[in-house]
Design an enzyme around this catalytic site. Structure first.
Site, PDB file in Angstrom:
ATOM      1  N   ASN A  11       0.855  -1.188   0.000  1.00 45.81           N
ATOM      2  CA  ASN A  11       0.000   0.000   0.000  1.00 45.81           C
ATOM      3  C   ASN A  11       0.890   1.237   0.000  1.00 45.81           C
ATOM      4  OD1 ASN A  11      -2.001   1.921   0.270  1.00 45.81           O
ATOM      5  ND2 ASN A  11      -2.368   1.492   2.440  1.00 45.81           N
ATOM      6  N   TRP A  12       0.964   1.905  -1.145  1.00 44.98           N
ATOM      7  CA  TRP A  12       1.846   3.065  -1.273  1.00 44.98           C
ATOM      8  C   TRP A  12       1.264   4.329  -0.671  1.00 44.98           C
ATOM      9  CZ3 TRP A  12       4.567   3.088  -6.741  1.00 44.98           C
ATOM     10  CH2 TRP A  12       5.370   1.936  -6.846  1.00 44.98           C
ATOM     11  N   LYS A  13      -0.030   4.315  -0.373  1.00 45.28           N
ATOM     12  CA  LYS A  13      -0.697   5.499   0.176  1.00 45.28           C
ATOM     13  C   LYS A  13      -0.462   6.692  -0.765  1.00 45.28           C
ATOM     14  CE  LYS A  13      -0.216   3.412   4.699  1.00 45.28           C
ATOM     15  NZ  LYS A  13       0.006   3.579   6.145  1.00 45.28           N
ATOM     16  N   HIS A  91      -9.491   0.771   5.030  1.00 47.15           N
ATOM     17  CA  HIS A  91      -8.178   0.989   5.641  1.00 47.15           C
ATOM     18  C   HIS A  91      -8.322   1.948   6.819  1.00 47.15           C
ATOM     19  CE1 HIS A  91      -4.059   2.429   6.200  1.00 47.15           C
ATOM     20  NE2 HIS A  91      -3.668   1.303   5.630  1.00 47.15           N
ATOM     21  N   GLU A  93      -6.780   4.447   7.830  1.00 47.08           N
ATOM     22  CA  GLU A  93      -6.677   5.882   7.541  1.00 47.08           C
ATOM     23  C   GLU A  93      -7.960   6.406   6.894  1.00 47.08           C
ATOM     24  OE1 GLU A  93      -3.077   5.801   5.296  1.00 47.08           O
ATOM     25  OE2 GLU A  93      -1.867   5.393   7.091  1.00 47.08           O
ATOM     26  N   GLU A 163      -4.888  -5.043  10.635  1.00 53.24           N
ATOM     27  CA  GLU A 163      -3.881  -4.000  10.764  1.00 53.24           C
ATOM     28  C   GLU A 163      -4.137  -3.222  12.055  1.00 53.24           C
ATOM     29  OE1 GLU A 163      -4.308  -1.153   7.553  1.00 53.24           O
ATOM     30  OE2 GLU A 163      -6.290  -0.680   8.304  1.00 53.24           O
ATOM     31  N   GLY A 169       2.757   2.568  10.482  1.00 55.12           N
ATOM     32  CA  GLY A 169       3.630   3.714  10.277  1.00 55.12           C
ATOM     33  C   GLY A 169       4.289   4.240  11.543  1.00 55.12           C
ATOM     34  N   SER A 208       3.560  -2.127  10.089  1.00 55.93           N
ATOM     35  CA  SER A 208       5.020  -1.988  10.122  1.00 55.93           C
ATOM     36  C   SER A 208       5.733  -3.297   9.816  1.00 55.93           C
ATOM     37  CB  SER A 208       5.480  -1.422  11.474  1.00 55.93           C
ATOM     38  OG  SER A 208       4.994  -0.102  11.655  1.00 55.93           O
ATOM     39  N   GLY A 229       3.243  -1.350   4.180  1.00 53.28           N
ATOM     40  CA  GLY A 229       3.224   0.093   3.997  1.00 53.28           C
ATOM     41  C   GLY A 229       4.557   0.618   3.510  1.00 53.28           C
ATOM     42  N   GLY A 230       5.315   1.280   4.401  1.00 53.61           N
ATOM     43  CA  GLY A 230       6.555   1.949   4.023  1.00 53.61           C
ATOM     44  C   GLY A 230       7.552   1.069   3.301  1.00 53.61           C
TER      45      GLY A 230
END
Length: 249
Positions: A11-13, A91, A93, A163, A169, A208, A229-230
């Protein structure tokens, strides 16, 4: 007999670039393996570039409305017509920043399936909820709204991603034992309604996940891969995570 296929989804957001798409496509050629599914969720403007580069790509969200006067939203039918197979739904967010309720998430889940997309339903608790011992009740409620609206059979053509919000993050991550406990709870909850669906649904962990902890996380009995994620923005790290999933397939 379970036939779950492991999955690694990035997930690049609101990150990424055309250049990163090109680099990722070259890197993921080395992850081509029919034992696992590998895909990314880039920002909307990069979807076409990802698909053109032969990356399996999906939408980070879809609207629960059909096409119409909804500025800034994206139509699930259009996402499918573009060539996508998947969309994230609910998600954390989207829930916390944009106020998506469990009911709206269920509508989006339904709209995705109506338009031939596979929804990856995201569920998870906040740090406060975990400290209060509410993890299972929060996750159960998030699942129940979808199941009550659409029936447990709707989960056949879906993926569930656990999640924990406190681990997204933040650099914090649930221990393999903590993550496994919640994944087992999810699978058992579904099993109480339909054993076959429970045994075959793919459950992902997102929080993470990186190339240092993925091996132990993916080795857990009920964790079938990760929503990354990151680390999914770092081609070599993402490839390493994919390799962990392959080894545990």
């Amino acid at each position: 007999m379970a036939s779950r296929k492991p999955m690694v989804a990035g997930n690049w957001k609101m990150n990424g670039s055309v250049e990163l798409i090109t680099t990722m496509a070259d890197t993921l050629k080395n992850a081509s393996n029919n034992k696992i599914d590998v895909l990314i969720f880039p920002p909307f403007p990069l979807l076409s570039k990802a698909l053109e580069a032969d990356i399996v790509a999906g939408s980070q969200t879809v609207s629960h409305e059909d096409a119409g006067a909804f500025t800034g939203e994206v139509d699930a039918k259009l996402v499918f017509e573009l060539g996508c197979k998947y969309t994230l739904v609910g998600h954390s967010e989207r829930r916390s920043i944009y106020g998506e309720s469990n009911d709206v998430v269920a509508l989006k889940f339904e709209k995705a399936q109506e338009n031939k997309l596979i929804p990856i339903l995201c569920v998870g608790e906040s740090e406060t909820q975990r400290e209060q011992g509410l993890t299972e009740s929060v996750v159960a409620e998030q699942l129940n709204v979808v199941i009550d609206k659409l029936g447990v059979a709707a989960l056949v053509n879906s993926v569930i991603a656990y999640e924990p919000v406190w681990a997204i993050g933040t650099g914090k991550t649930a221990s393999p034992k903590q993550a496994q406990e919640v994944h087992k709870f999810i699978r058992n909850k579904i099993a109480a309604l339909d054993m076959s669906i429970a045994e075959n649904i793919t459950l992902l962990y997102g929080g993470s996940v990186n190339d240092q902890n993925s091996e132990l996380l993916f080795a857990q009995a009920d964790i079938d891969g990760g929503l990354i994620g990151g680390a999914s923005l770092k081609p070599d790290a993402f490839l390493s995570i994919c390799n962990s999933a392959q080894r545990n397939a």
